[in-house]
Motif scaffolding. Structure first.
Motif, short mmCIF file in Angstrom:
data_model
loop_
_atom_site.label_atom_id
_atom_site.label_comp_id
_atom_site.label_asym_id
_atom_site.label_seq_id
_atom_site.Cartn_x
_atom_site.Cartn_y
_atom_site.Cartn_z
N TYR A 44 0.67 -1.23 0.01
CA TYR A 44 -0.09 0.10 -0.06
C TYR A 44 1.03 1.19 0.12
O TYR A 44 2.13 1.14 0.48
N SER A 45 0.38 2.45 -0.48
CA SER A 45 0.83 3.60 -0.56
C SER A 45 -0.16 4.46 0.45
O SER A 45 -1.12 4.29 0.41
N TYR A 46 0.67 5.13 1.38
CA TYR A 46 -0.21 5.89 2.27
C TYR A 46 -0.14 7.24 2.09
O TYR A 46 0.90 7.98 1.39
N LEU A 47 -1.34 8.15 2.31
CA LEU A 47 -1.25 9.63 2.21
C LEU A 47 -1.76 10.20 3.60
O LEU A 47 -2.75 9.45 4.04
N ASP A 48 -0.95 10.82 4.34
CA ASP A 48 -1.33 11.57 5.72
C ASP A 48 -1.96 12.95 5.69
O ASP A 48 -1.25 13.81 4.86
N LEU A 49 -3.21 13.28 5.99
CA LEU A 49 -3.77 14.58 5.82
C LEU A 49 -3.89 15.04 7.26
O LEU A 49 -4.23 14.57 8.26
N ARG A 101 -6.60 14.13 12.09
CA ARG A 101 -5.68 13.46 11.26
C ARG A 101 -6.14 12.22 10.50
O ARG A 101 -6.91 11.30 11.25
N VAL A 102 -5.94 12.29 9.31
CA VAL A 102 -6.59 11.19 8.44
C VAL A 102 -5.46 10.40 7.82
O VAL A 102 -4.65 10.98 7.32
N ARG A 103 -5.66 9.08 7.78
CA ARG A 103 -4.60 8.36 6.82
C ARG A 103 -5.37 7.65 5.65
O ARG A 103 -6.41 6.86 6.17
N LEU A 104 -5.00 7.97 4.52
CA LEU A 104 -5.50 7.16 3.29
C LEU A 104 -4.76 6.29 2.93
O LEU A 104 -3.35 6.34 2.95
N ARG A 105 -5.19 5.23 2.21
CA ARG A 105 -4.16 3.98 1.54
C ARG A 105 -4.66 3.62 0.23
O ARG A 105 -5.70 3.89 -0.08
N ASP A 137 -8.26 6.97 -5.99
CA ASP A 137 -8.42 5.61 -5.41
C ASP A 137 -8.03 5.44 -4.27
O ASP A 137 -7.56 4.35 -3.95
N TRP A 138 -8.03 6.29 -3.57
CA TRP A 138 -7.61 6.27 -1.99
C TRP A 138 -8.83 5.79 -1.06
O TRP A 138 -9.85 6.02 -1.44
N GLU A 139 -8.44 5.23 -0.08
CA GLU A 139 -9.55 4.62 0.98
C GLU A 139 -9.08 4.85 2.31
O GLU A 139 -7.86 4.99 2.68
N LEU A 140 -10.12 5.23 3.20
CA LEU A 140 -9.81 5.50 4.37
C LEU A 140 -9.26 4.36 5.39
O LEU A 140 -9.74 3.37 5.33
#
Length: 61
Positions: free
Chosen positions: A4-9, A47-51, A32-35
């Motif tokens: 997985y690739s992660y995106l932190d908001l 704080r949100v982390r999407l993958r 195509d990100w999911e929570l």
């Protein structure tokens, strides 16, 4: 095994629930990100982390 690739908001404390939903919906529809995780802190910030799955191309002969 999936990679997985992660995106932190970070959403500051003045962000409304509707705006937070809209931001995450746009990431999900167009990127195509999911929570994976959402943390709501006592001061109202989030704080949100999407993958999303990393798609690896395999060679064909």
């Amino acid at each position: 095994m999936l990679d997985y690739s992660y995106l932190d908001l970070y959403l500051p404390r003045g962000t409304t629930r509707e705006v937070a939903r809209q931001i995450m919906t746009e990431h999900a529809e167009y990127g195509d990100w999911e929570l994976e995780r959402l943390r709501l802190y006592p001061d109202g910030s989030r704080r949100v982390r999407l993958r999303r799955k990393i798609i690896k191309a395999s060679r064909t002969l």
